[in-house]
Design a protein around this motif. Structure first.
Motif, mmCIF file in Angstrom:
data_model
loop_
_atom_site.group_PDB
_atom_site.id
_atom_site.type_symbol
_atom_site.label_atom_id
_atom_site.label_comp_id
_atom_site.label_asym_id
_atom_site.label_seq_id
_atom_site.Cartn_x
_atom_site.Cartn_y
_atom_site.Cartn_z
ATOM 1 N N SER A 9 0.873 -1.175 0.000
ATOM 2 C CA SER A 9 0.000 0.000 0.000
ATOM 3 C C SER A 9 0.907 1.221 0.000
ATOM 4 O O SER A 9 1.824 1.298 0.831
ATOM 5 C CB SER A 9 -0.874 0.014 1.254
ATOM 6 O OG SER A 9 -1.592 -1.188 1.339
ATOM 7 N N VAL A 191 -8.404 -7.918 -2.784
ATOM 8 C CA VAL A 191 -7.290 -8.872 -2.913
ATOM 9 C C VAL A 191 -7.716 -10.130 -3.677
ATOM 10 O O VAL A 191 -7.012 -10.581 -4.582
ATOM 11 C CB VAL A 191 -6.739 -9.241 -1.513
ATOM 12 C CG1 VAL A 191 -5.923 -10.519 -1.561
ATOM 13 C CG2 VAL A 191 -5.876 -8.114 -0.980
ATOM 14 N N LEU A 209 -0.771 -11.936 7.922
ATOM 15 C CA LEU A 209 -1.956 -12.048 7.065
ATOM 16 C C LEU A 209 -2.451 -13.494 6.934
ATOM 17 O O LEU A 209 -3.390 -13.761 6.181
ATOM 18 C CB LEU A 209 -1.676 -11.449 5.680
ATOM 19 C CG LEU A 209 -1.578 -9.911 5.698
ATOM 20 C CD1 LEU A 209 -1.048 -9.384 4.375
ATOM 21 C CD2 LEU A 209 -2.934 -9.279 6.007
HETATM 22 N N1 GLU Z 1 -1.514 -4.525 0.839
HETATM 23 C C1 GLU Z 1 -1.279 -5.392 1.947
HETATM 24 C C2 GLU Z 1 -0.230 -4.785 2.854
HETATM 25 O O1 GLU Z 1 0.440 -3.829 2.461
HETATM 26 C C3 GLU Z 1 -0.818 -6.759 1.528
HETATM 27 C C4 GLU Z 1 -1.917 -7.550 0.945
HETATM 28 C C5 GLU Z 1 -1.606 -9.008 0.691
HETATM 29 O O2 GLU Z 1 -0.447 -9.377 0.503
HETATM 30 O O3 GLU Z 1 -2.549 -9.788 0.641
HETATM 31 O O4 GLU Z 1 -0.094 -5.241 3.970
#
Ligand code: GLU
Length: 272
Positions: A9, A191, A209
């Motif tokens: 991001s 996503v 995650l």
């Molecule tokens: N955009 C997410 C982040 O910066 C990662 C998303 C993902 O890898 O699923 O933490």
């Protein structure tokens, strides 16, 4: 052919944790994609995108062009939402954060999920008419997924983490927000739609995650999207054992470079 991706991001500069994630993704696949997750308009900055490109090239990475930006994909997210709505799996939620906290306090206890207390389901009980009337009156609302109903529809699911099959626990997050009050999508929805669109076959990302995979597999099954394999990696910790975070002003790759570090120094610091 294994397709991996790095999906930052653009809300700050990349730090050692990002370098670990990006290099891991790059080295885990045959084809490597970069995806800019800039749906949060309030926090994303174009200037950071250019600096992300620069840092990654400096590390020696290259990716398939054009680079996808999630802010250009709102039509695809809207399509997915229409699909979920048409099957009655989504409901409007008018609750404010304060109302949710008050409801949880009133109940005396709350079930906890990976992101904190679960939404108590207040607006799930609203009738369709009541929901429509409040929308028509201009009240702002988010859209939530009725997870129990969704899980009943898909039946039991699994996901593959480094070759091992795990049972999906779709209720762990409660009724997640699928479209925010200020944004017609959410992280989870964007996503899964994009990983499918970009034909990502192996999702490598930080183990913070891992829990999100449960809800993302549910969304993939609901939307009939292909199932990628997953490989979550350990997080890079600072000298105090805390994970690197933009918020804590973690040392950026840019400042390490300015201080004379080479890409080889960066790899050595993160053990890659
Ligand atoms: N955009 C997410 C982040 O910066 C990662 C998303 C993902 O890898 O699923 O933490």
């Amino acid at each position: 052919m294994i397709v991996t991706r790095f999906a930052p991001s653009p809300t700050g500069l990349l730090h050692l944790g990002h370098a670990y994630a990006a290099i891991t993704a790059y080295e885990s696949g045959d084809d490597f994609l970069l995806r800019i997750e800039d749906i949060d308009k309030g926090r994303s900055r174009d200037a950071f995108i250019l600096r992300i490109f620069y840092d990654l090239k400096w590390l020696g990475l290259s990716w398939d062009e054009p680079t996808m930006r999630q802010s250009t994909r709102m039509g695809a997210y809207a399509e997915a939402l229409v699909n979920l709505k048409a099957r009655g799996l989504v409901y409007p939620c008018f609750c404010t954060r304060a109302e949710i906290a008050a409801e949880i306090a009133r109940a005396g206890e709350a079930q906890h999920g990976p992101d904190g207390p679960l939404y108590p389901g207040t607006c799930r009980a609203l009738s369709r008419e009541e929901g429509l009337a409040r929308m028509a009156a201009g009240e702002s609302y988010a859209l939530r997924l009725d997870v129990a109903q969704a899980a009943a529809l898909t039946g039991p699911l699994t996901f593959t983490e480094r070759g091992l099959r795990h049972a999906v626990e779709p209720l762990r997050f409660g009724d997640i927000v699928i479209a925010r009050k200020d944004m017609p999508t959410s992280y989870h929805l964007a996503v899964v739609v994009d990983d499918a669109h970009q034909q990502v076959s192996l999702v490598t990302r930080g183990e913070d995650l891992l829990a999100a995979t449960h809800i993302q597999r549910l969304l993939q099954a609901l939307l009939k999207l292909p199932e990628p394999a997953y490989a979550h990696h350990p997080l890079v910790l600072d000298e105090n054992g805390k994970k690197f975070s933009k918020r804590d002003g973690a040392v950026s790759l840019e400042s390490l470079r300015d201080a004379g570090a080479t890409p080889a120094d960066i790899r050595a610091r993160i053990g890659l």
